[in-house]
Design a protein around this motif. Structure first.
Motif, mmCIF file in Angstrom:
data_model
loop_
_atom_site.group_PDB
_atom_site.id
_atom_site.type_symbol
_atom_site.label_atom_id
_atom_site.label_comp_id
_atom_site.label_asym_id
_atom_site.label_seq_id
_atom_site.Cartn_x
_atom_site.Cartn_y
_atom_site.Cartn_z
ATOM 1 N N GLU A 160 0.825 -1.208 0.000
ATOM 2 C CA GLU A 160 0.000 0.000 0.000
ATOM 3 C C GLU A 160 0.859 1.258 0.000
ATOM 4 O O GLU A 160 0.465 2.298 -0.552
ATOM 5 C CB GLU A 160 -0.927 0.000 1.211
ATOM 6 C CG GLU A 160 -1.865 1.186 1.302
ATOM 7 C CD GLU A 160 -2.852 1.260 0.144
ATOM 8 O OE1 GLU A 160 -3.296 2.375 -0.179
ATOM 9 O OE2 GLU A 160 -3.181 0.194 -0.441
ATOM 10 N N ALA A 161 2.053 1.174 0.589
ATOM 11 C CA ALA A 161 2.938 2.337 0.629
ATOM 12 C C ALA A 161 3.308 2.812 -0.772
ATOM 13 O O ALA A 161 3.587 3.997 -0.983
ATOM 14 C CB ALA A 161 4.204 2.007 1.417
ATOM 15 N N GLY A 162 3.307 1.886 -1.744
ATOM 16 C CA GLY A 162 3.621 2.273 -3.116
ATOM 17 C C GLY A 162 2.559 3.149 -3.744
ATOM 18 O O GLY A 162 2.838 3.873 -4.707
ATOM 19 N N ASN A 163 1.329 3.095 -3.222
ATOM 20 C CA ASN A 163 0.242 3.920 -3.752
ATOM 21 C C ASN A 163 -0.011 5.159 -2.902
ATOM 22 O O ASN A 163 -0.096 6.274 -3.404
ATOM 23 C CB ASN A 163 -1.046 3.091 -3.817
ATOM 24 C CG ASN A 163 -1.012 2.060 -4.917
ATOM 25 O OD1 ASN A 163 -0.317 2.235 -5.905
ATOM 26 N ND2 ASN A 163 -1.752 0.991 -4.739
ATOM 27 N N SER A 164 -0.131 4.927 -1.597
ATOM 28 C CA SER A 164 -0.556 5.999 -0.705
ATOM 29 C C SER A 164 0.589 6.728 -0.021
ATOM 30 O O SER A 164 0.369 7.800 0.556
ATOM 31 C CB SER A 164 -1.504 5.429 0.360
ATOM 32 O OG SER A 164 -2.569 4.717 -0.226
ATOM 33 N N GLY A 165 1.782 6.139 -0.036
ATOM 34 C CA GLY A 165 2.901 6.738 0.669
ATOM 35 C C GLY A 165 3.133 6.067 2.017
ATOM 36 O O GLY A 165 2.231 5.441 2.578
ATOM 37 N N LEU A 219 -2.518 6.913 6.112
ATOM 38 C CA LEU A 219 -3.250 6.202 7.154
ATOM 39 C C LEU A 219 -3.369 4.698 6.873
ATOM 40 O O LEU A 219 -3.127 3.884 7.780
ATOM 41 C CB LEU A 219 -4.641 6.829 7.323
ATOM 42 C CG LEU A 219 -5.476 6.283 8.496
ATOM 43 C CD1 LEU A 219 -4.762 6.530 9.818
ATOM 44 C CD2 LEU A 219 -6.866 6.930 8.497
ATOM 45 N N PRO A 220 -3.728 4.257 5.635
ATOM 46 C CA PRO A 220 -3.808 2.809 5.389
ATOM 47 C C PRO A 220 -2.479 2.092 5.622
ATOM 48 O O PRO A 220 -2.448 0.991 6.184
ATOM 49 C CB PRO A 220 -4.235 2.731 3.915
ATOM 50 C CG PRO A 220 -4.899 4.035 3.634
ATOM 51 C CD PRO A 220 -4.165 5.037 4.463
ATOM 52 N N THR A 221 -1.374 2.723 5.190
ATOM 53 C CA THR A 221 -0.065 2.103 5.375
ATOM 54 C C THR A 221 0.276 1.983 6.852
ATOM 55 O O THR A 221 0.675 0.911 7.336
ATOM 56 C CB THR A 221 1.025 2.925 4.658
ATOM 57 O OG1 THR A 221 0.729 2.995 3.271
ATOM 58 C CG2 THR A 221 2.397 2.294 4.855
ATOM 59 N N LEU A 222 0.114 3.067 7.590
ATOM 60 C CA LEU A 222 0.469 3.066 9.008
ATOM 61 C C LEU A 222 -0.415 2.116 9.809
ATOM 62 O O LEU A 222 0.070 1.412 10.704
ATOM 63 C CB LEU A 222 0.372 4.485 9.572
ATOM 64 C CG LEU A 222 1.392 5.496 9.020
ATOM 65 C CD1 LEU A 222 1.131 6.882 9.607
ATOM 66 C CD2 LEU A 222 2.812 5.044 9.322
ATOM 67 N N VAL A 277 10.186 -4.424 -2.792
ATOM 68 C CA VAL A 277 10.731 -3.930 -4.066
ATOM 69 C C VAL A 277 9.622 -3.527 -5.020
ATOM 70 O O VAL A 277 9.803 -2.634 -5.851
ATOM 71 C CB VAL A 277 11.672 -4.970 -4.725
ATOM 72 C CG1 VAL A 277 12.866 -5.255 -3.836
ATOM 73 C CG2 VAL A 277 10.940 -6.257 -5.083
ATOM 74 N N SER A 278 8.450 -4.156 -4.915
ATOM 75 C CA SER A 278 7.320 -3.743 -5.749
ATOM 76 C C SER A 278 6.914 -2.303 -5.429
ATOM 77 O O SER A 278 6.622 -1.505 -6.327
ATOM 78 C CB SER A 278 6.134 -4.681 -5.517
ATOM 79 O OG SER A 278 4.961 -4.181 -6.090
ATOM 80 N N THR A 279 6.908 -1.979 -4.150
ATOM 81 C CA THR A 279 6.558 -0.617 -3.739
ATOM 82 C C THR A 279 7.604 0.387 -4.219
ATOM 83 O O THR A 279 7.272 1.456 -4.755
ATOM 84 C CB THR A 279 6.418 -0.554 -2.209
ATOM 85 O OG1 THR A 279 5.268 -1.309 -1.828
ATOM 86 C CG2 THR A 279 6.267 0.875 -1.724
ATOM 87 N N VAL A 280 8.874 0.058 -4.039
ATOM 88 C CA VAL A 280 9.942 0.976 -4.447
ATOM 89 C C VAL A 280 9.948 1.168 -5.959
ATOM 90 O O VAL A 280 10.216 2.263 -6.471
ATOM 91 C CB VAL A 280 11.311 0.471 -3.955
ATOM 92 C CG1 VAL A 280 12.443 1.350 -4.475
ATOM 93 C CG2 VAL A 280 11.337 0.432 -2.427
ATOM 94 N N ALA A 281 9.631 0.102 -6.705
ATOM 95 C CA ALA A 281 9.663 0.166 -8.163
ATOM 96 C C ALA A 281 8.315 0.566 -8.763
ATOM 97 O O ALA A 281 8.094 0.390 -9.970
ATOM 98 C CB ALA A 281 10.091 -1.189 -8.738
ATOM 99 N N ALA A 282 7.422 1.120 -7.950
ATOM 100 C CA ALA A 282 6.052 1.398 -8.414
ATOM 101 C C ALA A 282 6.015 2.262 -9.663
ATOM 102 O O ALA A 282 5.220 2.032 -10.582
ATOM 103 C CB ALA A 282 5.248 2.057 -7.289
#
Length: 477
Positions: free
Chosen positions: A231-236, A240-243, A425-430
């Motif tokens: 989720e961090a790859g989309n929302s940061g 709130l969803p990530t945290l 890595v999926s999040t970092v490479a989003a």
């Protein structure tokens, strides 16, 4: 995990060559089943772009196609080992194989993300039942030097399955279609299901408690962790969803620890982590698996998204990478007895870090064979040596009576490491996924470089000095 003992009162008595024939035929069939499980860790990587195009899969869905399988495989494996004691190893193996085969059919028939991801979850559950039961049968069927030979064949399946996964995935996706990476499991599974009862004797089940709450908690906690990372790859990272997901994972893991300490028959003996060899082996397995599966995941998508490689050509590019992993494992197995586990672990991770450095400067032009491939080969060579060191450290530096528990812990970290690595890595490479550009991929490879380097530094402190002594205990796959 514990292993069932033979039920000599009910097992048919055989003498002479027929016993040997049955034993080795059983090993062959069990190895075929285990090979399918290992194959399905990497076989999907090359097929991901075609799946995404046919089923309209997002980056998040693609990530879960890989991680949902390894998450359930690793999170439920210790419970599968206990079920093998309660139900009997043969029965548990057949149930797991039947579920894995049916789930493979469902994945191949999927017309959208729901059925595909549901099938991958069911595959992981089937694998978690099958794998520990199969290893239990191997260790109770063979004895002495024959057991060492049988376990050697079992251990070799890991690297071979990874190599075959990228090749089979590329060939089938480029030929009849990505659905066949799942369909191919169906006839093989049915044949093994039909043949196994004739060569594997039923074993008497052992009364044992099942820690179902523990299994559900550790799997749910890891699922929440992976969801937060994706989720961090989309929302940061501070959304709130990530945290909430990451905080939920921490809370669930804490609850798991409390439940395990209070349980009369805990799924995982948390006291094992106070033993330095087990902690070091679990750490090395987590890092090594996260790196290797990330290399396959990122490399496959980079070649097909950015460089327009076909699935078959992508699979062929990864052949020397898979071979390098096997060579690294073979070399590491020889070196640990000469220079010790710590040296091999530190040098292996340092080589992985050095090999990944060129991948941080990839471009969308130039020769893949002069840029991507040499770095991946060098990095995989180092990671292969770390795999062996993780196993020998955890299993060869503790008491023989605890080797089964240590094996279960390291097996779990093997699968969970792959899930976490791909999620990160999926999040970092989003950005690379969304735009088909190289920037996100180089960022992800930079993270892999840092992870390998930090892992080498931690291994210098964490991994015990000295040369391992083999216990003859079960090996991780």
């Amino acid at each position: 995990m514990t292993h069932s003992s033979p039920d000599t009162s009910h097992a048919p008595v055989h003498t002479g060559p027929s016993v040997d024939t049955r034993r080795w035929a059983a090993l062959a069939l069990i190895c075929v089943a285990q090979f399918m499980l290992i194959l399905d860790v990497t076989v999907v990587n090359v097929a991901l772009p075609d799946m995404a195009a046919d089923l309209s899969l997002s980056r998040e869905a693609l990530t879960w196609v890989v991680t949902s399988y390894t998450l359930c495989f690793g999170g439920l494996m210790l419970l599968g080992g206990r079920l093998a004691d309660v139900l009997g190893a043969r029965r548990t193996l057949l149930i797991g194989l039947a579920l894995f085969t049916a789930a493979s059919l469902a994945c191949g028939l999927a017309d959208g993300p729901t059925l595909l991801l549901g099938g991958r979850i069911a595959q992981g559950i089937g694998a978690a039942l099958l794998s520990p039961a199969a290893l239990s049968i191997v260790t109770t069927t063979f004895h002495g030097q024959e057991r060492n030979k049988a376990l050697g064949v079992w251990a070799a399946l890991g690297g071979t399955g990874a190599a075959a996964g990228v090749l089979v995935g590329g060939a089938l996706t480029g030929g009849p279609g990505w659905q066949w990476i799942f369909f191919v499991n169906v006839p093989v599974g049915l044949v093994v299901l039909a043949a196994l009862p004739a060569v594997v004797a039923a074993r008497a089940p052992q009364p044992s408690r099942l820690d179902v709450p523990g299994a559900l908690l550790v799997t749910t906690g890891t699922g929440a962790l992976i969801y937060g990372l994706v989720e961090a790859g989309n929302s940061g990272w501070v959304s709130l969803p990530t945290l909430l997901s990451l905080a939920g994972a921490v809370g669930i893991y804490g609850t798991f620890a409390v439940v395990e300490r209070a349980s009369r028959a805990p799924l995982m003996d948390l006291g094992m982590f106070t033993r330095r060899p087990v902690l070091a082996g679990a750490f090395l397995m987590l890092v090594a698996t996260a790196l290797l599966i990330s290399y396959f995941f990122l490399g496959s998508l980079y070649l097909q998204h950015v460089r327009d490689f076909s699935p078959l050509r992508t699979g062929l590019v990864f052949l020397p990478v898979a071979l390098a992993t096997g060579i690294g494992a073979h070399t590491g197995s020889r070196l640990v007895g000469v220079v010790g586990s710590r040296t091999v672990a530190v040098v292996g991770l340092a080589v992985a870090a050095a090999g990944t450095v060129p991948l941080t400067r990839l471009s969308d032009t130039g020769s893949v064979y002069a840029s991507l491939l040499p770095g991946l080969v060098a990095a995989s060579l180092g990671v292969g040596a770390v795999f062996v060191t993780a196993t020998t450290t955890a299993l060869a530096m503790i008491e023989h009576r605890e080797a089964g528990l240590a094996s279960g812990v390291v097996n779990t970290f093997h699968e969970v490491g792959g899930s976490i690595g791909v999620a990160v890595v999926s999040t970092v490479a989003a950005s690379g996924f969304r735009q088909g550009t190289v920037g996100g991929f180089t960022d992800a490879f930079t993270l892999c470089t840092v992870a390998a380097a930090v892992g080498a530094a931690l291994a210098l402190v964490l991994v015990p000095q000295g040369k391992p002594r083999m216990t003859g205990a079960p090996h991780v796959h």
